[in-house]
Design an enzyme around this catalytic site. Structure first.
Site, short mmCIF file in Angstrom:
data_model
loop_
_atom_site.label_atom_id
_atom_site.label_comp_id
_atom_site.label_asym_id
_atom_site.label_seq_id
_atom_site.Cartn_x
_atom_site.Cartn_y
_atom_site.Cartn_z
N GLN A 69 0.67 -1.34 -0.19
CA GLN A 69 -0.09 -0.07 0.11
C GLN A 69 0.74 1.26 -0.15
O GLN A 69 2.04 1.10 0.19
CB GLN A 69 -0.95 0.09 1.31
N HIS A 70 0.26 2.21 -0.45
CA HIS A 70 0.46 3.75 -0.07
C HIS A 70 1.78 4.28 -1.01
O HIS A 70 1.82 5.44 -1.09
CB HIS A 70 1.38 3.87 1.48
N ASP A 229 -2.07 -4.91 -0.28
CA ASP A 229 -1.75 -6.07 0.27
C ASP A 229 -2.52 -6.67 1.80
O ASP A 229 -3.00 -7.83 1.65
CB ASP A 229 -0.19 -6.04 0.69
#
Length: 469
Positions: A69-70, A229
């Site tokens: 992520q991110h 994820d």
């Protein structure tokens, strides 16, 4: 029919191929990524092509991608990557996070807006950092994607015609998407970056992104929308409301499938969405399995011996307490912190006590994470323990003592890739709910008497570090 699921993580790319109706495993492969907190996305693509080689996708009817992520993937008007992607574990935007919080009116305002309070991990802070520190690159940027968005886009054609899509799960980790409202907060993105950027369309959990059009890959007819994820891990585990998953990978996470969104003004709980239309409140620590790696390296032993040493020492490690902030920390938000070992005496400065303190310190951080979820009225019916460190006999034995409740340890698996494959099967089937692929009912359950004194000493050491004692 067969489906494939891809897990593009910090360390590498993994792929699993499973039967669409039962989830029965067929084959798997993996390839590494370079280490670091920023990376050229082409390494992800090259790793994906590597795991898909040698007939891996033969007979596959649908494929899905889950990824870390991110991460900020900034693209120019031609779809080219502007700079290496800043990953979730890159802390350089910690100052930007503080500024953004103040500008909107404080943590509560952010929690109400997007369910999360910005920390350096979130994409919105990385956009502010880019605008402030690399103005030339910021001027070139026209679109921002997440790692899984970019890979899915490349699979379906990229600049050759593929539409950039995301799902609400991964979008909810950006800091400019509201899972409660189901919409982007473009005002927050604009405030962070200084102007508008194009964002991927948020598709439904069972939607199709299109067929595979990328050169060098088979023409698979269905690419699912993909997800982050943690969302994929929940889907791969078959987690439902009341399940809290504690994952001990590079980062440590505690997340729960919930029917209602959360908005925690303390910032401990990030209010994500999941991959099914529900919500996934999550607490993340930067330090998990690598804490054990570092402890084993310090003692000059392998992980198996490290675990054996930890079990030689009693609960509490003869008074040793580790604050495992070896890479800074996200929860609590201490990006510049370092680790510390408290309570040292001549009597407890032994390999078993040190190993025990490292295991307990890592788990104390995750126990705090579970407590933060329950403080947001997230129900906890059972705790599922997964991730690389969950394979340690010491971690399995000590976890119920620190978490204060029984711990269910499923069979080791690639749950993120499995979740991506299950989502691909869902997109292929077009049903209202994802296919049933079994459960964790046969997993081992570990029980032990709680050890509250360990957590008390941990809390005291943390308070001393932060000056709140």
């Amino acid at each position: 029919m067969l489906v494939a699921g891809v897990d593009s993580s910090t360390q590498g790319t993994k792929i699993v191929v499973r039967r669409a109706d039962t989830g029965e495993p067929v084959r798997a492969a993996q390839a590494p990524h370079p280490d670091g907190t920023e990376i050229d996305p082409r390494h992800w693509w090259e790793a994906l092509l590597a795991v898909c080689a040698d007939g891996m996708l033969e007979g596959v009817s649908a494929i899905g991608v889950a990824a870390q992520q991110h991460g900020m993937v900034a693209l120019d008007s031609a779809g080219e990557v502007v700079r290496p992607a800043l990953l979730w574990n890159d802390n350089r935007s910690a100052g930007a996070a503080r500024d953004l919080i103040a500008e909107l009116g404080g943590p509560r305002a952010w929690a109400q807006a997007v369910g999360s309070v910005p920390v350096a991990s979130l994409t919105v802070t990385k956009l502010r950092w880019l605008a402030e520190h690399e103005p030339a690159n910021a001027a070139r940027a026209e679109r921002v994607l997440l790692p899984h968005d970019w890979l899915t886009w490349r699979l379906t054609g990229g600049t050759g015609g593929g539409e950039a899509l995301t799902d609400r799960g991964d979008a909810s980790g950006t800091g400019y998407y509201s899972p409660a409202e189901g919409a982007y907060r473009t005002d927050l993105l604009r405030a962070a970056f200084g102007r508008d950027l194009a964002t991927p369309r948020v598709a439904g959990p069972a939607d199709t992104a299109g067929p595979v059009r990328a050169a060098g890959l088979p023409g698979i007819g269905t690419v699912s929308v993909g997800t982050g994820d943690n969302m994929a891990a929940a889907l791969g585990l078959g987690a439902g409301p009341g399940d809290v998953v504690v994952s001990l990978g590079t980062s440590g996470t505690a997340f729960a499938v919930a029917e209602e969104p959360t908005a925690d003004p303390s910032g401990l709980v990030t209010g994500f969405a999941d991959a099914t239309g529900r919500f996934l409140p999550l607490v993340c620590t930067l330090n998990a399995a690598r804490v054990l790696d570092a402890g084993a390296r310090m003692l000059g032993v392998d992980l198996a011996e490290f675990g054996r040493l930890a079990l030689e020492a009693p609960s509490g490690a003869h008074g040793l307490t580790l604050l495992p902030y070896l890479d800074g920390e996200r929860t609590p938000n201490l990006p510049d912190a370092t680790g510390r070992l408290d309570g040292l005496t001549r009597a407890n400065l032994t390999p078993p006590a040190i190993a025990r303190a490292f295991v307990e310190g890592m788990l104390c951080g995750l126990a705090d994470a579970v407590d933060a979820l329950t403080a947001q009225d997230v129900p906890v019916r059972r705790v599922l323990l997964i991730g690389g460190a969950a394979r340690s006999a010491a971690v399995r034995a000590i976890a119920p003592q620190i978490l204060g409740r029984p711990v269910v340890v499923p069979e080791p698996g690639e749950y993120v890739a499995d979740g991506a494959a299950r989502q691909a099967a869902w997109a292929l089937a077009g049903t209202a709910e994802p296919p049933e692929w079994g459960s964790t009912a046969a997993a081992e359950t570990y029980e032990a008497d709680p050890a509250p004194g360990v957590r008390e000493r941990y809390a005291q050491a943390r308070a001393a570090l932060t000056g709140t004692a």
